[in-house]
Design a protein around this motif. Structure first.
Motif, PDB file in Angstrom:
ATOM      1  N   THR A  70     -26.953  27.123 -20.248  1.00 48.03           N
ATOM      2  CA  THR A  70     -27.867  26.618 -19.236  1.00 48.03           C
ATOM      3  C   THR A  70     -29.269  26.781 -19.794  1.00 48.03           C
ATOM      4  O   THR A  70     -29.647  27.868 -20.243  1.00 48.03           O
ATOM      5  CB  THR A  70     -27.720  27.374 -17.905  1.00 48.03           C
ATOM      6  OG1 THR A  70     -26.351  27.283 -17.493  1.00 48.03           O
ATOM      7  CG2 THR A  70     -28.610  26.776 -16.824  1.00 48.03           C
ATOM      8  N   LYS A  74     -31.919  28.103 -13.907  1.00 46.60           N
ATOM      9  CA  LYS A  74     -30.559  28.371 -13.431  1.00 46.60           C
ATOM     10  C   LYS A  74     -29.943  27.169 -12.726  1.00 46.60           C
ATOM     11  O   LYS A  74     -28.737  26.959 -12.770  1.00 46.60           O
ATOM     12  CB  LYS A  74     -30.597  29.587 -12.493  1.00 46.60           C
ATOM     13  CG  LYS A  74     -29.271  30.210 -12.228  1.00 46.60           C
ATOM     14  CD  LYS A  74     -28.874  31.153 -13.332  1.00 46.60           C
ATOM     15  CE  LYS A  74     -27.666  31.973 -12.948  1.00 46.60           C
ATOM     16  NZ  LYS A  74     -26.972  32.493 -14.091  1.00 46.60           N
ATOM     17  N   ASN A  76     -30.152  24.066 -13.493  1.00 47.42           N
ATOM     18  CA  ASN A  76     -29.716  23.000 -14.399  1.00 47.42           C
ATOM     19  C   ASN A  76     -28.225  23.087 -14.658  1.00 47.42           C
ATOM     20  O   ASN A  76     -27.638  24.166 -14.664  1.00 47.42           O
ATOM     21  CB  ASN A  76     -30.466  23.080 -15.731  1.00 47.42           C
ATOM     22  CG  ASN A  76     -31.873  22.565 -15.629  1.00 47.42           C
ATOM     23  OD1 ASN A  76     -32.219  21.841 -14.702  1.00 47.42           O
ATOM     24  ND2 ASN A  76     -32.710  22.953 -16.571  1.00 47.42           N
ATOM     25  N   ARG A  77     -27.630  21.946 -14.863  1.00 47.20           N
ATOM     26  CA  ARG A  77     -26.207  21.899 -15.171  1.00 47.20           C
ATOM     27  C   ARG A  77     -25.972  22.407 -16.591  1.00 47.20           C
ATOM     28  O   ARG A  77     -26.717  22.043 -17.508  1.00 47.20           O
ATOM     29  CB  ARG A  77     -25.733  20.453 -15.039  1.00 47.20           C
ATOM     30  CG  ARG A  77     -24.241  20.304 -15.083  1.00 47.20           C
ATOM     31  CD  ARG A  77     -23.840  19.047 -14.387  1.00 47.20           C
ATOM     32  NE  ARG A  77     -23.178  18.164 -15.323  1.00 47.20           N
ATOM     33  CZ  ARG A  77     -23.023  16.882 -15.135  1.00 47.20           C
ATOM     34  NH1 ARG A  77     -23.515  16.305 -14.083  1.00 47.20           N
ATOM     35  NH2 ARG A  77     -22.397  16.151 -16.007  1.00 47.20           N
ATOM     36  N   PRO A  78     -24.963  23.246 -16.797  1.00 49.09           N
ATOM     37  CA  PRO A  78     -24.690  23.746 -18.163  1.00 49.09           C
ATOM     38  C   PRO A  78     -24.334  22.603 -19.114  1.00 49.09           C
ATOM     39  O   PRO A  78     -23.665  21.637 -18.733  1.00 49.09           O
ATOM     40  CB  PRO A  78     -23.491  24.671 -17.968  1.00 49.09           C
ATOM     41  CG  PRO A  78     -23.497  25.029 -16.534  1.00 49.09           C
ATOM     42  CD  PRO A  78     -24.066  23.838 -15.811  1.00 49.09           C
TER      43      PRO A  78
END
Length: 137
Positions: A70, A74, A76-78
């Motif tokens: 990521t 936090k 944000n999409r991995p």
């Protein structure tokens, strides 16, 4: 090259009987887009010393792992990174782990899912499915 903050690091741990996604809580981290046209990235994570032997095993074996990183925040999409451990540095109670790999684009993942679903609908399974999938990829 562009540098970003690494917020979260998860790695797929696989042994003979199971596969699981394990989170490695970061004390700090950064990730660098090498901007080489090949989608190569380097990630450095500072983690607890308790994870040292896992990463040393990966380094010694030269195994490529599937990591989910990521970036920046936090929410944000991995992103998926196929990477190898390149270096480990012990820093007191922590270890710095350097990963080098290639970012897997979400478009490739979506295309792969469609190919796999199509092959399964065509009746492929087991080794035949694996071979057909590799040919289509």
């Amino acid at each position: 090259m562009k540098t970003f903050r690494l917020i979260d690091l998860k790695i797929v741990r696989q042994d003979e009987t199971s596969k699981r996604l394990e989170e490695f809580p970061l004390i700090d981290g950064l990730i660098i887009n090498k901007e080489d046209g090949e989608n190569h990235w380097m990630a450095e994570g500072l983690v607890s010393k308790e994870y040292r032997y896992f990463f040393e095993y990966l380094l010694q074996e030269g195994k490529e792992v599937k990591a989910y990183v990521t970036i920046t925040k936090k929410s944000n999409r991995p992103a998926q990174l196929l990477a190898k451990v390149k270096n480990i540095t012990v820093l007191g109670e922590h270890v710095s782990v350097l990963l080098d790999g290639k970012m897997v684009s979400s478009k490739l993942r979506k295309d792969s899912d469609k190919i796999l679903e199509g092959l399964m609908k065509e009746g492929y399974s087991g080794d035949r499915l694996l071979e057909a999938f590799k040919q289509n990829i």
